[in-house]
Design a protein around this motif. Structure first.
Motif, short mmCIF file in Angstrom:
data_model
loop_
_atom_site.label_atom_id
_atom_site.label_comp_id
_atom_site.label_asym_id
_atom_site.label_seq_id
_atom_site.Cartn_x
_atom_site.Cartn_y
_atom_site.Cartn_z
N ASN A 276 -8.66 2.40 -12.00
CA ASN A 276 -9.33 1.81 -10.59
C ASN A 276 -9.91 0.58 -10.83
OD1 ASN A 276 -9.26 4.44 -9.27
ND2 ASN A 276 -11.11 5.11 -9.83
N ALA A 277 -10.60 0.36 -11.80
CA ALA A 277 -11.03 -1.13 -12.11
C ALA A 277 -10.05 -2.16 -11.82
CB ALA A 277 -11.51 -1.15 -13.66
N ILE A 278 -8.78 -1.86 -12.25
CA ILE A 278 -7.78 -2.93 -12.31
C ILE A 278 -7.44 -3.06 -10.74
CG2 ILE A 278 -5.34 -3.39 -12.90
CD1 ILE A 278 -5.98 -2.08 -15.42
N ALA A 305 -14.49 -6.49 -11.74
CA ALA A 305 -14.80 -7.50 -10.70
C ALA A 305 -14.44 -7.10 -9.16
CB ALA A 305 -14.42 -8.67 -11.04
N CYS A 306 -14.83 -5.79 -9.11
CA CYS A 306 -14.41 -5.55 -7.52
C CYS A 306 -15.13 -5.97 -6.16
CB CYS A 306 -14.36 -3.99 -7.60
SG CYS A 306 -16.18 -3.27 -7.57
N GLY A 307 -16.51 -6.71 -6.66
CA GLY A 307 -17.30 -7.13 -5.65
C GLY A 307 -18.24 -6.08 -5.22
N ARG A 316 -20.97 9.11 -3.56
CA ARG A 316 -19.77 10.09 -3.07
C ARG A 316 -18.48 9.50 -3.78
NH1 ARG A 316 -19.53 8.30 2.74
NH2 ARG A 316 -17.71 10.01 2.95
N VAL A 317 -18.49 8.55 -4.62
CA VAL A 317 -17.19 8.30 -5.23
C VAL A 317 -16.45 9.49 -6.05
CG1 VAL A 317 -17.33 5.78 -5.09
CG2 VAL A 317 -18.22 7.02 -6.93
N PHE A 318 -17.32 10.05 -6.84
CA PHE A 318 -16.70 11.27 -7.42
C PHE A 318 -16.29 12.52 -6.82
CE2 PHE A 318 -19.51 8.75 -10.37
CZ PHE A 318 -18.56 8.19 -11.26
N ALA A 321 -11.24 13.95 -3.04
CA ALA A 321 -10.64 13.33 -1.96
C ALA A 321 -11.50 12.38 -1.09
CB ALA A 321 -10.35 14.45 -0.99
N PHE A 322 -12.56 11.76 -1.96
CA PHE A 322 -13.21 10.70 -1.21
C PHE A 322 -12.24 9.27 -1.68
CE2 PHE A 322 -15.70 6.83 -1.59
CZ PHE A 322 -16.50 6.78 -0.53
N ARG A 323 -12.41 8.56 -0.64
CA ARG A 323 -11.58 7.18 -0.76
C ARG A 323 -12.42 6.16 0.18
NH1 ARG A 323 -5.54 8.80 0.64
NH2 ARG A 323 -6.79 10.64 1.64
N GLY A 324 -12.74 5.11 -0.44
CA GLY A 324 -13.37 4.23 0.37
C GLY A 324 -12.35 3.47 1.36
N GLY A 360 -19.30 -6.77 -9.81
CA GLY A 360 -18.42 -5.85 -9.80
C GLY A 360 -19.28 -4.41 -9.76
N CYS A 361 -18.57 -3.36 -10.23
CA CYS A 361 -19.26 -1.95 -10.52
C CYS A 361 -19.06 -1.60 -12.08
CB CYS A 361 -18.78 -1.16 -9.46
SG CYS A 361 -17.04 -0.67 -9.34
N ARG A 362 -19.76 -0.68 -12.35
CA ARG A 362 -19.70 -0.29 -13.78
C ARG A 362 -19.98 1.19 -13.77
NH1 ARG A 362 -22.34 -3.28 -18.05
NH2 ARG A 362 -22.90 -4.81 -16.43
N PHE A 363 -18.89 1.68 -14.17
CA PHE A 363 -18.76 2.99 -14.61
C PHE A 363 -18.97 3.54 -16.04
CE2 PHE A 363 -16.75 4.96 -10.68
CZ PHE A 363 -16.43 3.90 -10.04
N THR A 364 -20.04 4.30 -16.13
CA THR A 364 -20.27 4.70 -17.66
C THR A 364 -20.19 6.16 -18.09
OG1 THR A 364 -22.05 3.03 -17.29
CG2 THR A 364 -22.41 4.63 -19.29
N1 LIG Z 1 -13.69 0.42 -10.05
C1 LIG Z 1 -13.88 0.51 -8.66
N2 LIG Z 1 -14.03 -0.47 -7.86
C2 LIG Z 1 -14.26 -0.27 -6.63
N3 LIG Z 1 -14.38 0.92 -6.15
C3 LIG Z 1 -13.95 1.73 -6.72
C4 LIG Z 1 -13.57 1.88 -8.26
N4 LIG Z 1 -13.34 3.19 -8.54
C5 LIG Z 1 -13.36 3.76 -7.57
N5 LIG Z 1 -13.64 3.24 -6.36
C6 LIG Z 1 -13.92 3.62 -5.02
O1 LIG Z 1 -14.04 5.26 -5.22
C7 LIG Z 1 -12.79 5.98 -4.53
C8 LIG Z 1 -12.35 7.00 -5.19
O2 LIG Z 1 -11.77 6.65 -6.51
P1 LIG Z 1 -10.59 7.76 -7.02
O3 LIG Z 1 -11.18 9.10 -7.08
O4 LIG Z 1 -10.17 7.07 -8.22
O5 LIG Z 1 -9.48 7.70 -5.78
P2 LIG Z 1 -8.34 6.56 -5.42
O6 LIG Z 1 -8.10 5.81 -6.52
O7 LIG Z 1 -7.23 7.56 -5.32
O8 LIG Z 1 -8.89 6.12 -4.24
C9 LIG Z 1 -11.79 4.80 -4.35
O9 LIG Z 1 -10.94 4.98 -3.09
C10 LIG Z 1 -12.71 3.68 -4.11
O10 LIG Z 1 -13.13 3.26 -2.89
#
Ligand SMILES: Nc1ncnc2c1ncn2[C@@H]1O[C@H](COP(=O)(O)OP(=O)(O)O)[C@@H](O)[C@H]1O
Ligand SMILES: [Mg+2]
Length: 379
Positions: A276-278, A305-307, A316-318, A321-324, A360-364
């Motif tokens: 995802n990060a890449i 560095a996703c902004g 909701r990202v977790f 089926a959530f997609r930004g 960007g964002c930081r997943f921990t």
């Molecule tokens: N590293 C990231 N930087 C920015 N947005 C992210 C990142 N990881 C996840 N997201 C957001 O979270 C949503 C869900 O991620 P994920 O569950 O991996 O699904 P997918 O990668 O299939 O879209 C992504 O669609 C995106 O909007």
């Protein structure tokens, strides 16, 4: 004054008469044990009065009382017997009323401890009922949330799997009917078919993993692995993707302490985060993976560095089926990666979270460390 011997006689026969009455009363109570407590209390009251009266009958028969004394005793006993009866009937009715209050509370849509003062046992019962109700409601809420996400997943599957299938079919037909004939296009079609099939296979695999997580069927086989090895594997597995996108990938582990995890599953979770990060980092950006042991837990952080992720999307990202917005492009991910990562981390009794940080964002990922008998911490 009655001689001691006579007193013993009186006591003996009075007790005998009372025992006979008590036996009858107990038999009656046994026969009516399914009846209301009010009825049973009335029987207890009646048996008490009867036992006393029979005692008096005994002493009358033994002629130890003169007529005058007997009349006095009988009057006293009758009066106090009546009062005792009245009290037991009253008590019975109060118990019945308290019980009715409790039954009404149980029958209501939402159980609440009744505001009226209940006898101690019923009050305890109502507190237990309230706790049981809360557990039931919580289980129901969880069930409903799961059902909703399952429905969402089915809707998603039918849409997201169908679309690429339609494309595959169209390309296969074009090749079959030789609508496309020039070698370049044919090669391109084959390449796209192969890529789509890979993506579909990945989706099916993700779906399977997710259903195992949801069913609680994820069997972890924990082994001791170095935190550094986990991070190194995540970097190695995604290096090609990063290079293709022109993203710099750094792995850094300050403490290589061994952790007790299922390295295949946790590796999958970390890979999802790094991929995802890449994907969300523009070329020439940097993705940084760090591992450290802090505050009694192992921590792996993936910073990109996703902004930044929009604030309203962060919680909701977790979700399954959530997609930004930006990710909803054809050929994009299926929105399962983070749901899977969370499921795996939580199966390890860990926590996963995301915050926005400067560029960007930081997943921990945090995994608890517990002290092993040897005194070394390990999760
Ligand atoms: N590293 C990231 N930087 C920015 N947005 C992210 C990142 N990881 C996840 N997201 C957001 O979270 C949503 C869900 O991620 P994920 O569950 O991996 O699904 P997918 O990668 O299939 O879209 C992504 O669609 C995106 O909007
Ligand atoms: Mg993803």
């Amino acid at each position: 004054m009655l001689p001691f011997q006579d007193l013993l006689y009186v006591a003996f026969y009075a007790a005998l008469a009372a025992l006979v009455v008590a036996a009858g009363g107990l038999g009656l109570l046994h026969a009516l044990r399914g009846r209301s407590v009010a009825v049973q209390l009335a029987i207890v009251g009646a048996a008490t009065v009867l036992a006393t009266t029979s005692g008096i009958a005994v002493i009358s028969a033994m002629m130890v009382l003169n007529d005058h004394d007997r009349a006095v005793v009988q009057a006293v006993v009758t009066a106090s017997g009546l009062v005792a009866m009245a009290v037991s009937v009253l008590l019975g009715r109060r118990l019945v009323a308290a019980n009715r209050t409790l039954v009404d509370a149980v029958r209501a849509d939402r159980f609440r401890v009744p505001p009226t003062r209940l006898p101690a046992e019923l009050a305890e019962l109502s507190r237990e009922l309230e706790a049981a109700y809360e557990r039931l409601a919580e289980a129901h809420r969880r069930e409903q949330a799961l059902e909703a996400s399952r429905r969402e997943l089915v809707a998603w599957v039918s849409h997201d799997l169908r679309t690429p299938l339609a494309g595959l079919r169209a390309m296969a037909e074009a090749l079959e009917d030789e609508v496309v004939a020039d070698a370049g296009t044919v090669r391109r079609y084959h390449g796209r078919i192969r890529a789509e099939v890979d993506r579909l296979a990945e989706m099916v695999d993700d779906l399977f993993e997710l259903s195992r997580i949801h069913a609680g069927a994820l069997r972890l086989s924990r082994r001791r692995v170095g935190l550094g090895d986990l991070v190194a594997d995540a970097v190695a597995g995604t290096e090609a993707l990063a290079r293709a996108k022109g993203v710099r990938l750094h792995g850094d582990v300050s403490d290589g302490l061994p952790v007790q995890v299922d390295s295949a599953e946790l590796g999958r979770a970390l890979r999802n985060l790094v991929v995802n990060a890449i994907r969300h980092t523009p070329s020439d950006g940097t993705v940084e993976i760090t591992g450290e042991v802090r505050g009694g837990e192992a921590r792996v952080t993936v910073a990109d560095a996703c902004g930044g992720i929009p604030e309203e999307d962060l919680p909701r990202v977790f979700d399954v089926a959530f997609r930004g917005e930006t990710a909803r492009t054809p050929g994009g991910g299926a929105g399962l990666g983070l749901a899977i990562a969370r499921g795996i981390v939580e199966a390890h009794a860990g926590q996963i979270g995301v915050t926005n940080a400067d560029q960007g964002c930081r997943f921990t990922v945090r995994l608890p460390l517990t002290l092993t008998p040897a005194g070394r911490p390990s999760p």
